[in-house]
Design a protein around this motif. Sequence first.
Motif, PDB file in Angstrom:
ATOM      1  N   ALA A  95       0.814  -1.220   0.000  1.00 15.77           N
ATOM      2  CA  ALA A  95       0.000   0.000   0.000  1.00 15.77           C
ATOM      3  C   ALA A  95       0.845   1.265   0.000  1.00 15.77           C
ATOM      4  N   GLY A  96       2.143   1.121   0.295  1.00 11.89           N
ATOM      5  CA  GLY A  96       3.038   2.272   0.298  1.00 11.89           C
ATOM      6  C   GLY A  96       3.179   2.951   1.635  1.00 11.89           C
ATOM      7  N   THR A  97       2.716   2.302   2.715  1.00 10.42           N
ATOM      8  CA  THR A  97       2.799   2.916   4.043  1.00 10.42           C
ATOM      9  C   THR A  97       3.860   2.274   4.929  1.00 10.42           C
ATOM     10  N   ALA A  98       4.602   1.326   4.419  1.00  9.40           N
ATOM     11  CA  ALA A  98       5.700   0.698   5.163  1.00  9.40           C
ATOM     12  C   ALA A  98       6.968   0.785   4.326  1.00  9.40           C
ATOM     13  N   PRO A  99       8.052   1.324   4.881  1.00  8.12           N
ATOM     14  CA  PRO A  99       9.302   1.424   4.120  1.00  8.12           C
ATOM     15  C   PRO A  99      10.003   0.081   3.977  1.00  8.12           C
ATOM     16  N   ASP A 100      10.964   0.050   3.064  1.00  6.37           N
ATOM     17  CA  ASP A 100      11.703  -1.189   2.806  1.00  6.37           C
ATOM     18  C   ASP A 100      12.337  -1.763   4.068  1.00  6.37           C
ATOM     19  N   ASP A 101      12.866  -0.885   4.935  1.00  4.40           N
ATOM     20  CA  ASP A 101      13.629  -1.400   6.075  1.00  4.40           C
ATOM     21  C   ASP A 101      12.750  -2.007   7.162  1.00  4.40           C
ATOM     22  N   TRP A 102      11.430  -1.936   7.025  1.00  2.00           N
ATOM     23  CA  TRP A 102      10.544  -2.641   7.951  1.00  2.00           C
ATOM     24  C   TRP A 102      10.418  -4.120   7.605  1.00  2.00           C
ATOM     25  N   ILE A 103      10.780  -4.492   6.388  1.00  2.00           N
ATOM     26  CA  ILE A 103      10.411  -5.814   5.896  1.00  2.00           C
ATOM     27  C   ILE A 103      11.337  -6.946   6.362  1.00  2.00           C
ATOM     28  N   PRO A 104      12.662  -6.785   6.379  1.00  2.00           N
ATOM     29  CA  PRO A 104      13.497  -7.884   6.893  1.00  2.00           C
ATOM     30  C   PRO A 104      13.172  -8.168   8.353  1.00  2.00           C
ATOM     31  N   LEU A 105      13.049  -9.443   8.704  1.00  2.00           N
ATOM     32  CA  LEU A 105      12.742  -9.808  10.080  1.00  2.00           C
ATOM     33  C   LEU A 105      13.925  -9.591  11.001  1.00  2.00           C
ATOM     34  N   ARG A 106      15.113  -9.608  10.454  1.00  2.00           N
ATOM     35  CA  ARG A 106      16.329  -9.393  11.238  1.00  2.00           C
ATOM     36  C   ARG A 106      17.308  -8.549  10.425  1.00  2.00           C
ATOM     37  N   PRO A 107      18.081  -7.679  11.088  1.00  2.00           N
ATOM     38  CA  PRO A 107      19.085  -6.899  10.354  1.00  2.00           C
ATOM     39  C   PRO A 107      20.198  -7.807   9.853  1.00  2.00           C
ATOM     40  N   PRO A 108      20.966  -7.351   8.873  1.00  2.00           N
ATOM     41  CA  PRO A 108      22.008  -8.212   8.284  1.00  2.00           C
ATOM     42  C   PRO A 108      23.008  -8.745   9.306  1.00  2.00           C
ATOM     43  N   GLU A 109      23.347  -7.916  10.303  1.00  2.00           N
ATOM     44  CA  GLU A 109      24.369  -8.339  11.263  1.00  2.00           C
ATOM     45  C   GLU A 109      23.895  -9.458  12.192  1.00  2.00           C
ATOM     46  N   TYR A 110      22.583  -9.644  12.291  1.00  2.00           N
ATOM     47  CA  TYR A 110      22.030 -10.654  13.195  1.00  2.00           C
ATOM     48  C   TYR A 110      22.615 -12.036  12.900  1.00  2.00           C
ATOM     49  N   TYR A 111      22.692 -12.389  11.626  1.00  2.00           N
ATOM     50  CA  TYR A 111      23.104 -13.739  11.261  1.00  2.00           C
ATOM     51  C   TYR A 111      24.568 -14.004  11.623  1.00  2.00           C
ATOM     52  N   GLY A 112      25.408 -12.986  11.425  1.00  2.00           N
ATOM     53  CA  GLY A 112      26.797 -13.154  11.816  1.00  2.00           C
ATOM     54  C   GLY A 112      26.961 -13.227  13.322  1.00  2.00           C
ATOM     55  N   GLU A 113      26.240 -12.376  14.037  1.00  2.00           N
ATOM     56  CA  GLU A 113      26.342 -12.370  15.501  1.00  2.00           C
ATOM     57  C   GLU A 113      25.873 -13.690  16.094  1.00  2.00           C
ATOM     58  N   ARG A 114      24.848 -14.293  15.495  1.00  2.00           N
ATOM     59  CA  ARG A 114      24.320 -15.571  16.012  1.00  2.00           C
ATOM     60  C   ARG A 114      25.005 -16.778  15.374  1.00  2.00           C
ATOM     61  N   LYS A 115      25.956 -16.528  14.521  1.00  2.00           N
ATOM     62  CA  LYS A 115      26.661 -17.593  13.821  1.00  2.00           C
ATOM     63  C   LYS A 115      25.690 -18.508  13.073  1.00  2.00           C
ATOM     64  N   ILE A 116      24.781 -17.854  12.351  1.00  2.06           N
ATOM     65  CA  ILE A 116      23.852 -18.574  11.488  1.00  2.06           C
ATOM     66  C   ILE A 116      24.336 -18.419  10.053  1.00  2.06           C
ATOM     67  N   ASP A 117      24.672 -19.507   9.438  1.00  3.69           N
ATOM     68  CA  ASP A 117      25.176 -19.483   8.061  1.00  3.69           C
ATOM     69  C   ASP A 117      23.984 -19.425   7.115  1.00  3.69           C
ATOM     70  N   LEU A 118      23.541 -18.208   6.790  1.00  2.32           N
ATOM     71  CA  LEU A 118      22.404 -18.004   5.903  1.00  2.32           C
ATOM     72  C   LEU A 118      22.895 -17.941   4.464  1.00  2.32           C
ATOM     73  N   ARG A 119      22.428 -18.850   3.641  1.00  5.20           N
ATOM     74  CA  ARG A 119      22.827 -18.890   2.235  1.00  5.20           C
ATOM     75  C   ARG A 119      21.611 -18.606   1.368  1.00  5.20           C
ATOM     76  N   LEU A 120      21.634 -17.457   0.701  1.00  4.27           N
ATOM     77  CA  LEU A 120      20.533 -17.053  -0.157  1.00  4.27           C
ATOM     78  C   LEU A 120      20.744 -17.579  -1.578  1.00  4.27           C
ATOM     79  N   ASP A 121      19.694 -17.535  -2.380  1.00  7.53           N
ATOM     80  CA  ASP A 121      19.757 -18.036  -3.763  1.00  7.53           C
ATOM     81  C   ASP A 121      20.338 -19.444  -3.812  1.00  7.53           C
ATOM     82  N   THR A 122      19.993 -20.249  -2.825  1.00  6.06           N
ATOM     83  CA  THR A 122      20.549 -21.596  -2.731  1.00  6.06           C
ATOM     84  C   THR A 122      19.423 -22.614  -2.777  1.00  6.06           C
TER      85      THR A 122
END
Length: 505
Positions: A174-201
């Motif tokens: 609808a255009g009332t939520a910006p892009d940065d609301w959409i990721p459930l976790r910020p990029p650094e979350y995965y590194g801090e939690r040692k979660i090996d997230l592999r996209l396009d896989t």
Amino acid sequence: MAEADGPSGPDFRNGVALADLADGAILAGRVDDQDAILIRRGDALYAVGAHCTHYHGPLAEGLVVDGTVRCPWHHACFNLETGEALRAPAIDPIPCWRVERVGDVAFVRDPIARAPARRPARAAHSIVIIGGGAAGLAAADMLRREGHDGPLTMLSADDSPPCDRPNLSKDFLAGTAPDDWIPLRPPEYYGERKIDLRLDTRVSAIDVPGKSVVVGGGERIAFGSLLIATGANPVRLAIPGADQKIHYLRTFADSRAIVARAKSAKRVAIIGASFIGLEVAASLRARGIDVHVIGPESVPLERVLGGKVGQFIRELHESHGVAFHLGTTPSSVDGRKVTLADGTVLDADFVVVGVGVRPSIALAESAGMTMDRGIAVDARLSTSVPGIYAAGDVARWPDPHSGQRIRVEHWVVAQRQGQVAAQNILGGNVPFDAVPFFWSQHYDLAINYVGHAEKWDAIEIDGVLAQRDCEIRYKLGDRVLAVATLGRDQQSLAAEVAMEAHVRH
């Protein structure tokens, strides 16, 4: 999802007379510059943050159940002693303070420190999650919360990290939520939690005897335990021209592509009068686009909500300018022309299709797991192969509330199943017995739905549907299988608690 104004109400540090705090009541106020709520349960006193960490829902309007508080918007649940988020859709904890009783006055003192991660009952081993959606992320988060410190790999076919998928058809579109609301976790979350997230896989095979998965290029990733959370794929149209100007909505990229088209469009055809189709209709009307909805049914959502409620929702959309073409289906798409089976020809700048999804079960089926119109799992979400679990849209489980084996495509259910699967991967013995829940947004109308009713013999409406103030009960015999509410958030929570109690007893 708008942020609340600055803190208001009494500062609990200055004390609250117990006479002003009824047993089980929730008092809104603040602790210094933070919104807070104060709760009394018998002799116990609790002070926690006032806002749910999911969509910032007002916990003061929620429900206290035993030692928890539940959010009125989307039924997240928090521990009153620790602030921990016990149940999705909230994952992050709320602030929590120590409360001291001095005579007949309660004083809120220092914040309560977060407890360290719990140690799992099982020794650390490699865990692989196939899927980057709601169930997958909720499982990864719970595994780390429960103390798993071994290798943890998430394999996602999407090109974006796990995102707030319900928002893709609602505020973001609808255009009332910006892009940065959409990721459930910020990029650094995965590194801090040692979660090996592999996209396009994409995973090409599960090697059960070899306890490994095979990804593109032939790489093998070993696992001690595996969670299949591959979700579902949109049903594709099989008509002439179905590859022209047609959009499906499942991923963040899909929603962004529709937004890009909407910026220059004047008219859109939506094929499918489902929840997703009607939410897209509402969002595109918010952008001022003419919307035509096409569906084979005579009343939208009748199969899920019944004819009377479905007709009300149709009239709501029509009052916002949506045109319906029901009792027919598209026969072809040719450039800007969408031809329907009844001969109607619609002009549209582009087409959005929402005619359902199919669970992505090919990997599990090829690996020899038991199927049941989905992946068959037991009450603890274990598949027929030891050490392999399934959660989310793909899983069909024994539901203690309906007494049937069911598979549902609800975002919150997927998250909660991911959490339970994680606990059982680590040696727990936790049955999945949460009451199914989903919500749907149409303009300024929110519908909350608890339970699961594939069929019923009576629908009872308490309140006035036209005034958007009612509770709708779906009954089979004397049993209430599901409850939908409009404008009655606390009653939705109460219905959920009643269904839980029915199973416990």
